[in-house]
Design an enzyme around this catalytic site. Structure first.
Site, PDB file in Angstrom:
ATOM      1  NE  ARG A 257      86.364  55.718 -37.284  1.00  0.00           N
ATOM      2  CZ  ARG A 257      86.380  54.409 -37.054  1.00  0.00           C
ATOM      3  NH1 ARG A 257      86.795  53.578 -37.997  1.00  0.00           N
ATOM      4  NH2 ARG A 257      85.989  53.931 -35.886  1.00  0.00           N
ATOM      5  CE  LYS A 282      88.861  56.590 -33.324  1.00  0.00           C
ATOM      6  NZ  LYS A 282      87.504  57.103 -32.971  1.00  0.00           N
ATOM      7  NE  ARG A 358      82.094  55.738 -37.385  1.00  0.00           N
ATOM      8  CZ  ARG A 358      82.539  54.530 -37.695  1.00  0.00           C
ATOM      9  NH1 ARG A 358      82.470  54.105 -38.941  1.00  0.00           N
ATOM     10  NH2 ARG A 358      83.047  53.729 -36.776  1.00  0.00           N
ATOM     11  CG  HIS A 381      82.528  51.008 -32.970  1.00  0.00           C
ATOM     12  ND1 HIS A 381      81.254  51.398 -32.640  1.00  0.00           N
ATOM     13  CD2 HIS A 381      83.122  52.101 -33.520  1.00  0.00           C
ATOM     14  CE1 HIS A 381      81.079  52.670 -32.966  1.00  0.00           C
ATOM     15  NE2 HIS A 381      82.200  53.105 -33.499  1.00  0.00           N
ATOM     16  CE1 TYR A 390      76.935  56.875 -33.290  1.00  0.00           C
ATOM     17  CE2 TYR A 390      78.010  54.787 -32.806  1.00  0.00           C
ATOM     18  CZ  TYR A 390      78.033  56.042 -33.381  1.00  0.00           C
ATOM     19  OH  TYR A 390      79.147  56.468 -34.041  1.00  0.00           O
TER      20      TYR A 390
END
Length: 417
Positions: A257, A282, A358, A381, A390
């Protein structure tokens, strides 16, 4: 430390501030212009029997010497003079050189200024993040302007029609996610107004419910050919190109990110194990990614031949003074710049920042039949459900499950189908 700075004489403060300007990469030409102002400032303070500097004295000096009374409509020369005083004040108070950016000022319509400001202070006091507060101010400004333009000057005059009218008019200009966030804020606002007895009816229940699921969105991904074009258009013959290329490669190859790339330190680069180890901004979770050969070479090329020689542990820095670490919005601008330069077509509504790179990595991994748990680990994740979104962009594998369209029998009756 702050007390020590305040105890410095004006001459001492000027000296330490100048040393910091040199460290952060101010050019000799800019330093000469600033020093001319400081020489005149010292003379002004001496003539008026002041040994110490303060911002008020600095502004009084600017007014008397250069007739500068504010920051608006200044010539480039006067902007530099004002900046010279601001630099002293910033370093005296913060012990660092502050990057000053012009930011849009949001204002509530006058009839609602007091109560909306109190509401925002309430939000701040309950621990709402600054990023969320900044968005909240934008939504509230729009709402206050809508009410004012429709003749509403007091909170008790607001009714359901005004709420629905505002949401309907906003829907024509803003995305579904923006309208969703606006509605969420309005519910909190009306509950606050009702609790504070500003309004007699709790209008939070009148705010429409907007469906906005992240799972319903298709991630913005670019083809590997477009990614190749993006990298090829970066001119690595200059410091900016070397820095940008290294950051782009990290985003493209590792899917990091923007906030994590900009916060990278030398401690995160584990050369002995060829890995990058960092705590995600995050999620707060630590992740270990491979320091791929091309990524490592690009980072080394930037560090050896392009990175400014300043005392900071941050890897990626601004190239203009005051030199400091890059911010995530700047990386977004960098990606967009090179996409446009490469001639990559960006349809309306498609993302074109670091997060799109990403998404593109996830798309490429799916195309190569990489298992979902592995993709989740690469992207950092915490929940594999986040990665499942995705699957929508894996068009090649989705085609395997496409249903045949049944044939339609056409019957002719009297020459009419």
């Amino acid at each position: 430390m702050k007390m020590k700075m305040k105890n410095l004489t004006a001459a001492e403060l000027i000296k330490v501030t100048k040393d910091e300007l040199v460290k952060t990469g101010f050019t000799n030409l800019t330093l000469k212009g600033i020093e001319r102002v400081w020489v005149n400032l010292e003379k002004y303070l001496h003539d008026n029997d002041f040994n110490y500097f303060s911002l008020d004295l600095g502004m009084a000096f600017l007014k008397e010497r250069y007739h500068i009374t504010g920051a608006s409509n200044l010539s480039p020369t006067n902007q530099l003079r004002l900046r010279a005083i601001q630099l002293l004040a910033d370093f005296q108070f913060h012990q660092r050189i502050v990057i000053r950016r012009k930011q849009k000022q949001y204002e509530f319509a006058q009839p609602f200024e007091t109560i909306f400001t109190e509401f925002m202070n309430f939000r701040k006091n309950v621990g709402i993040s600054n990023t969320t507060l900044e968005s909240n101010i934008i939504y509230l400004e729009r709402f206050s302007q809508y009410l004012f333009n429709h003749g509403i000057n007091h909170e008790p005059e607001i009714n359901i029609e005004h709420i629905h009218g505002f949401i309907q008019s906003s829907s024509a200009f803003y995305s579904t996610s923006t309208i969703y966030c606006t509605c969420c804020l309005l519910r909190v606002l009306f509950r606050y107004l009702f609790d504070q007895k500003v309004i007699t009816e709790d209008l939070s229940t009148a705010v429409p419910s907007i469906k906005c699921s992240k799972k319903s969105k298709i991630p913005s991904a670019y083809s590997q050919e477009e990614i190749r074009q993006l990298l090829q258009c970066v001119d690595r013959g200059n410091p900016k190109g070397k820095r940008d290329y290294a950051m782009l490669l990290i985003a493209i190859r590792l899917g990091m990110r923007a906030s994590d790339i900009c916060k990278l330190t030398f401690d995160n680069l584990k050369w002995e194990s060829n890995t990058i180890e960092f705590k995600q901004n995050k999620t707060g979770h630590t992740i270990i990614l491979p320091l791929l050969n091309d990524v490592g070479k690009a980072v080394i090329d930037y560090i050896k031949y392009a990175r400014p020689a300043v005392e900071t542990n941050k890897v990626f820095l601004r190239l203009c003074a005051p030199i400091g670490r890059l911010q995530a919005p700047t990386l977004h601008s960098i990606v967009t710049h090179y996409m446009n330069k490469a001639g990559i077509f960006i349809p309306k509504g498609k993302k074109h920042g670091p997060h799109a790179l990403r998404h593109s990595l996830a798309s490429a991994l799916l195309h190569n039949n990489t298992p979902m748990p592995v993709i989740s680990e690469v992207l950092g994740h915490a929940d594999s459900q986040s990665t499942s979104t995705y699957l929508k962009i894996d068009t090649l594998n989705l085609r395997k499950y496409a249903l045949d369209v049944p044939s339609i029998k056409v019957v002719l009756i009297g020459g009419i189908i």
